[in-house]
Design a protein around this motif. Structure first.
Motif, PDB file in Angstrom:
ATOM      1  N   THR A  15       0.827  -1.212   0.000  1.00 51.49           N
ATOM      2  CA  THR A  15       0.000   0.000   0.000  1.00 51.49           C
ATOM      3  C   THR A  15       0.856   1.255   0.000  1.00 51.49           C
ATOM      4  OG1 THR A  15      -1.905  -1.059   1.042  1.00 51.49           O
ATOM      5  CG2 THR A  15      -1.676   1.312   1.343  1.00 51.49           C
ATOM      6  N   TRP A  16       1.871   1.296   0.855  1.00 48.58           N
ATOM      7  CA  TRP A  16       2.738   2.479   0.859  1.00 48.58           C
ATOM      8  C   TRP A  16       3.498   2.595  -0.460  1.00 48.58           C
ATOM      9  CZ3 TRP A  16       5.643   4.700   5.622  1.00 48.58           C
ATOM     10  CH2 TRP A  16       4.719   5.092   6.590  1.00 48.58           C
ATOM     11  N   LYS A  17       3.897   1.491  -1.026  1.00 46.74           N
ATOM     12  CA  LYS A  17       4.616   1.522  -2.310  1.00 46.74           C
ATOM     13  C   LYS A  17       3.737   2.111  -3.406  1.00 46.74           C
ATOM     14  CE  LYS A  17       7.091  -1.489  -5.570  1.00 46.74           C
ATOM     15  NZ  LYS A  17       7.611  -2.877  -5.817  1.00 46.74           N
ATOM     16  N   VAL A  18       2.478   1.695  -3.450  1.00 46.48           N
ATOM     17  CA  VAL A  18       1.562   2.186  -4.477  1.00 46.48           C
ATOM     18  C   VAL A  18       1.231   3.655  -4.259  1.00 46.48           C
ATOM     19  CG1 VAL A  18      -0.792   1.975  -5.400  1.00 46.48           C
ATOM     20  CG2 VAL A  18       0.584  -0.082  -4.992  1.00 46.48           C
ATOM     21  N   HIS A  19       0.926   4.020  -3.014  1.00 47.23           N
ATOM     22  CA  HIS A  19       0.455   5.379  -2.732  1.00 47.23           C
ATOM     23  C   HIS A  19       1.580   6.395  -2.641  1.00 47.23           C
ATOM     24  CE1 HIS A  19      -3.914   4.720  -2.207  1.00 47.23           C
ATOM     25  NE2 HIS A  19      -3.502   3.468  -2.066  1.00 47.23           N
ATOM     26  N   GLU A  20       2.802   5.959  -2.824  1.00 45.98           N
ATOM     27  CA  GLU A  20       3.924   6.869  -2.997  1.00 45.98           C
ATOM     28  C   GLU A  20       3.816   7.610  -4.326  1.00 45.98           C
ATOM     29  OE1 GLU A  20       7.842   8.461  -2.036  1.00 45.98           O
ATOM     30  OE2 GLU A  20       6.339   7.399  -0.856  1.00 45.98           O
ATOM     31  N   GLU A  21       3.010   7.066  -5.232  1.00 48.70           N
ATOM     32  CA  GLU A  21       2.928   7.571  -6.600  1.00 48.70           C
ATOM     33  C   GLU A  21       1.949   8.750  -6.725  1.00 48.70           C
ATOM     34  OE1 GLU A  21       4.583   6.417  -9.451  1.00 48.70           O
ATOM     35  OE2 GLU A  21       5.794   5.338  -7.975  1.00 48.70           O
ATOM     36  N   PRO A  22       2.426   9.946  -7.100  1.00 49.11           N
ATOM     37  CA  PRO A  22       1.499  11.071  -7.299  1.00 49.11           C
ATOM     38  C   PRO A  22       0.561  10.868  -8.478  1.00 49.11           C
ATOM     39  CG  PRO A  22       3.744  11.680  -7.937  1.00 49.11           C
ATOM     40  CD  PRO A  22       3.827  10.350  -7.255  1.00 49.11           C
ATOM     41  N   ILE A  23       0.878   9.899  -9.358  1.00 47.40           N
ATOM     42  CA  ILE A  23       0.009   9.628 -10.505  1.00 47.40           C
ATOM     43  C   ILE A  23      -1.363   9.135 -10.063  1.00 47.40           C
ATOM     44  CG2 ILE A  23       0.621   7.185 -10.827  1.00 47.40           C
ATOM     45  CD1 ILE A  23       0.150   9.853 -13.589  1.00 47.40           C
ATOM     46  N   LEU A  24      -1.512   8.799  -8.785  1.00 51.21           N
ATOM     47  CA  LEU A  24      -2.806   8.300  -8.314  1.00 51.21           C
ATOM     48  C   LEU A  24      -3.907   9.354  -8.377  1.00 51.21           C
ATOM     49  CD1 LEU A  24      -2.110   5.839  -5.367  1.00 51.21           C
ATOM     50  CD2 LEU A  24      -2.012   5.509  -7.837  1.00 51.21           C
ATOM     51  N   SER A 120      -8.564   0.931  -9.338  1.00 51.01           N
ATOM     52  CA  SER A 120      -8.055   2.067 -10.098  1.00 51.01           C
ATOM     53  C   SER A 120      -6.673   2.475  -9.601  1.00 51.01           C
ATOM     54  CB  SER A 120      -9.026   3.252  -9.988  1.00 51.01           C
ATOM     55  OG  SER A 120     -10.223   3.004 -10.682  1.00 51.01           O
ATOM     56  N   PHE A 121      -6.482   2.492  -8.289  1.00 48.19           N
ATOM     57  CA  PHE A 121      -5.181   2.879  -7.740  1.00 48.19           C
ATOM     58  C   PHE A 121      -4.073   1.953  -8.239  1.00 48.19           C
ATOM     59  CE2 PHE A 121      -7.253   4.942  -3.784  1.00 48.19           C
ATOM     60  CZ  PHE A 121      -7.261   6.184  -4.405  1.00 48.19           C
ATOM     61  N   VAL A 122      -4.261   0.655  -8.057  1.00 49.18           N
ATOM     62  CA  VAL A 122      -3.161  -0.261  -8.357  1.00 49.18           C
ATOM     63  C   VAL A 122      -2.974  -0.454  -9.859  1.00 49.18           C
ATOM     64  CG1 VAL A 122      -4.442  -2.461  -8.275  1.00 49.18           C
ATOM     65  CG2 VAL A 122      -2.047  -2.382  -7.552  1.00 49.18           C
ATOM     66  N   SER A 123      -4.049  -0.472 -10.624  1.00 53.08           N
ATOM     67  CA  SER A 123      -3.893  -0.666 -12.066  1.00 53.08           C
ATOM     68  C   SER A 123      -3.294   0.578 -12.723  1.00 53.08           C
ATOM     69  CB  SER A 123      -5.233  -1.019 -12.716  1.00 53.08           C
ATOM     70  OG  SER A 123      -6.146   0.059 -12.642  1.00 53.08           O
ATOM     71  N   THR A 124      -3.686   1.764 -12.267  1.00 54.67           N
ATOM     72  CA  THR A 124      -3.120   2.986 -12.824  1.00 54.67           C
ATOM     73  C   THR A 124      -1.640   3.094 -12.506  1.00 54.67           C
ATOM     74  OG1 THR A 124      -5.239   4.154 -12.700  1.00 54.67           O
ATOM     75  CG2 THR A 124      -3.246   5.515 -12.825  1.00 54.67           C
ATOM     76  N   ALA A 125      -1.268   2.806 -11.263  1.00 57.29           N
ATOM     77  CA  ALA A 125       0.146   2.861 -10.884  1.00 57.29           C
ATOM     78  C   ALA A 125       0.971   1.896 -11.732  1.00 57.29           C
ATOM     79  CB  ALA A 125       0.299   2.533  -9.400  1.00 57.29           C
ATOM     80  N   ARG A 126       0.435   0.717 -11.951  1.00 52.13           N
ATOM     81  CA  ARG A 126       1.166  -0.278 -12.735  1.00 52.13           C
ATOM     82  C   ARG A 126       1.290   0.155 -14.191  1.00 52.13           C
ATOM     83  NH1 ARG A 126      -0.169  -6.823 -12.595  1.00 52.13           N
ATOM     84  NH2 ARG A 126       1.976  -7.477 -12.183  1.00 52.13           N
ATOM     85  N   ARG A 127       0.216   0.647 -14.770  1.00 52.14           N
ATOM     86  CA  ARG A 127       0.256   1.057 -16.163  1.00 52.14           C
ATOM     87  C   ARG A 127       1.106   2.317 -16.366  1.00 52.14           C
ATOM     88  NH1 ARG A 127      -5.853   0.462 -18.485  1.00 52.14           N
ATOM     89  NH2 ARG A 127      -4.820   1.183 -20.403  1.00 52.14           N
ATOM     90  N   ALA A 128       1.278   3.084 -15.290  1.00 50.69           N
ATOM     91  CA  ALA A 128       2.121   4.268 -15.372  1.00 50.69           C
ATOM     92  C   ALA A 128       3.603   3.928 -15.293  1.00 50.69           C
ATOM     93  CB  ALA A 128       1.757   5.244 -14.264  1.00 50.69           C
ATOM     94  N   GLY A 129       3.913   2.674 -14.941  1.00 57.45           N
ATOM     95  CA  GLY A 129       5.309   2.262 -14.917  1.00 57.45           C
ATOM     96  C   GLY A 129       5.827   1.792 -13.580  1.00 57.45           C
ATOM     97  N   LEU A 130       4.987   1.786 -12.543  1.00 60.34           N
ATOM     98  CA  LEU A 130       5.441   1.278 -11.249  1.00 60.34           C
ATOM     99  C   LEU A 130       5.620  -0.237 -11.349  1.00 60.34           C
ATOM    100  CD1 LEU A 130       6.049   1.770  -8.228  1.00 60.34           C
ATOM    101  CD2 LEU A 130       3.614   1.328  -7.786  1.00 60.34           C
ATOM    102  N   ALA A 131       6.796  -0.724 -10.996  1.00 58.19           N
ATOM    103  CA  ALA A 131       7.085  -2.158 -11.085  1.00 58.19           C
ATOM    104  C   ALA A 131       6.405  -2.892  -9.934  1.00 58.19           C
ATOM    105  CB  ALA A 131       8.593  -2.398 -11.044  1.00 58.19           C
ATOM    106  N   LEU A 132       5.410  -3.674 -10.264  1.00 61.37           N
ATOM    107  CA  LEU A 132       4.680  -4.464  -9.274  1.00 61.37           C
ATOM    108  C   LEU A 132       4.540  -5.889  -9.790  1.00 61.37           C
ATOM    109  CD1 LEU A 132       1.725  -2.075  -8.285  1.00 61.37           C
ATOM    110  CD2 LEU A 132       3.626  -2.746  -6.812  1.00 61.37           C
ATOM    111  N   ARG A 133       4.995  -6.843  -8.987  1.00 63.37           N
ATOM    112  CA  ARG A 133       4.788  -8.252  -9.335  1.00 63.37           C
ATOM    113  C   ARG A 133       3.319  -8.612  -9.125  1.00 63.37           C
ATOM    114  NH1 ARG A 133       8.777  -8.301  -5.531  1.00 63.37           N
ATOM    115  NH2 ARG A 133       7.334  -9.405  -4.128  1.00 63.37           N
ATOM    116  N   ASP A 134       2.901  -9.700  -9.737  1.00 62.14           N
ATOM    117  CA  ASP A 134       1.518 -10.146  -9.576  1.00 62.14           C
ATOM    118  C   ASP A 134       1.193 -10.415  -8.110  1.00 62.14           C
ATOM    119  OD1 ASP A 134       1.181  -9.951 -12.291  1.00 62.14           O
ATOM    120  OD2 ASP A 134       1.332 -12.113 -12.671  1.00 62.14           O
TER     121      ASP A 134
END
Length: 283
Positions: A15-24, A120-134
């Motif tokens: 959660t902290w890794k994903v929400h570090e992203e301002p693209i959210l 929306s949070f996790v899919s947007t972060a991933r599509r924006a380039g955040l490296a997330l394993r399945d």
């Protein structure tokens, strides 16, 4: 003690890794476009909210709530959840098709809002380039069951993996449709009133000044990031080229936001949480 409380998640969480992203910020807008497609959810908002007259105030309050659940102490997150549950418990709305009155805190509606938001949070972060394993994506959904509990949901009834989210969307899609309220909300989300401090070009008669163009770009990206089935409900084709364009746009925007100094990208709750984590790590 609050000085030692890292809240519901903490620095080792997905959660902290994903929400570090301002693209959210784009993800939040994407979730609103999705939520509008549920007739009862949309009716609940339209009949109980002043979002048209206070769009930016509502956005700030929602952002503060999310930040509190992610970065606040456990006590702060639980208090925010109690306030929200108390507010929702008083609200009623009328189904636009059946005329039936329903509670806004109906678990089915709360689940829809929760799933569209976290997906929306996790899919947007991933599509924006955040490296997330399945497995990290699954971990994010599992962690977010704690946030679901704050609004009054039973965590066991909330999708906790990507596969469960996909299955949930398949189950709920027959209930979704483009209503008049959904269409009006989509138009409003795409072209909301610009805050007065940014509205000088509008007052000068330049109705498409830089702030408006910038926001239109963000809104267009958010729409393009919707699942193909949601785009089709909005009258789009949901073509692979649409997704490709949205991916390019959201990646470019992420790079642009990364250039903004950290002190401007992080809110006070996030900064305070990182300071608590640093103190604990040093200790």
């Amino acid at each position: 003690m609050d000085t030692e409380d890292l809240g519901l998640f903490g620095p080792g969480s997905v959660t902290w890794k994903v929400h570090e992203e301002p693209i959210l910020i784009v993800a939040g807008l994407r979730s609103l476009y999705l939520q509008a497609l549920h007739p009862r959810a949309m009716a609940g908002v339209a009949q109980n909210s002043n979002y048209r007259s206070d769009a930016w105030g509502r956005l700030v309050r929602t952002a503060n709530y999310v930040a509190t659940t992610i970065y606040g102490t456990t006590a702060e997150a639980e208090a925010a959840g109690r306030r929200l549950r108390t507010l929702h418990a008083r609200m009623r709305a009328t189904d636009p098709f059946t005329g039936e009155e329903f509670r806004v805190d109906d678990p089915d509606l709360l689940r829809w809002v929760h799933v569209t938001e976290v997906e929306s949070f996790v899919s947007t972060a991933r599509r924006a380039g955040l490296a997330l394993r399945d497995d990290e994506v699954d971990g994010y959904y599992t962690e977010q069951r704690r946030a679901a509990a704050l609004v009054g949901l039973d965590p066991a009834d909330v999708p906790g993996t990507a596969a469960e989210v996909a299955a949930y969307y398949r189950d709920v899609r027959p209930q979704l449709r483009m209503t008049r309220e959904a269409a009006e909300t989509a138009v409003f989300l795409t072209a909301p009133p610009i805050p007065w401090k940014l509205s000088l070009p509008v007052r000068l008669g330049l109705t498409l000044g830089p702030p408006r163009w910038a926001y239109l770009g963000v809104a267009g990206t958010a729409l393009g990031l919707l699942p193909p089935w949601a785009l089709r409900l909005y009258g789009g084709l949901g073509l692979p080229t649409t997704a490709m364009s949205a991916d390019l746009g959201v990646r470019a925007l992420r790079l642009a936001l990364a250039a903004v100094p950290r002190r401007y990208r992080e809110g006070p709750l996030q900064q305070a949480a990182k300071e608590r984590a640093a103190r604990l790590a040093a200790a």
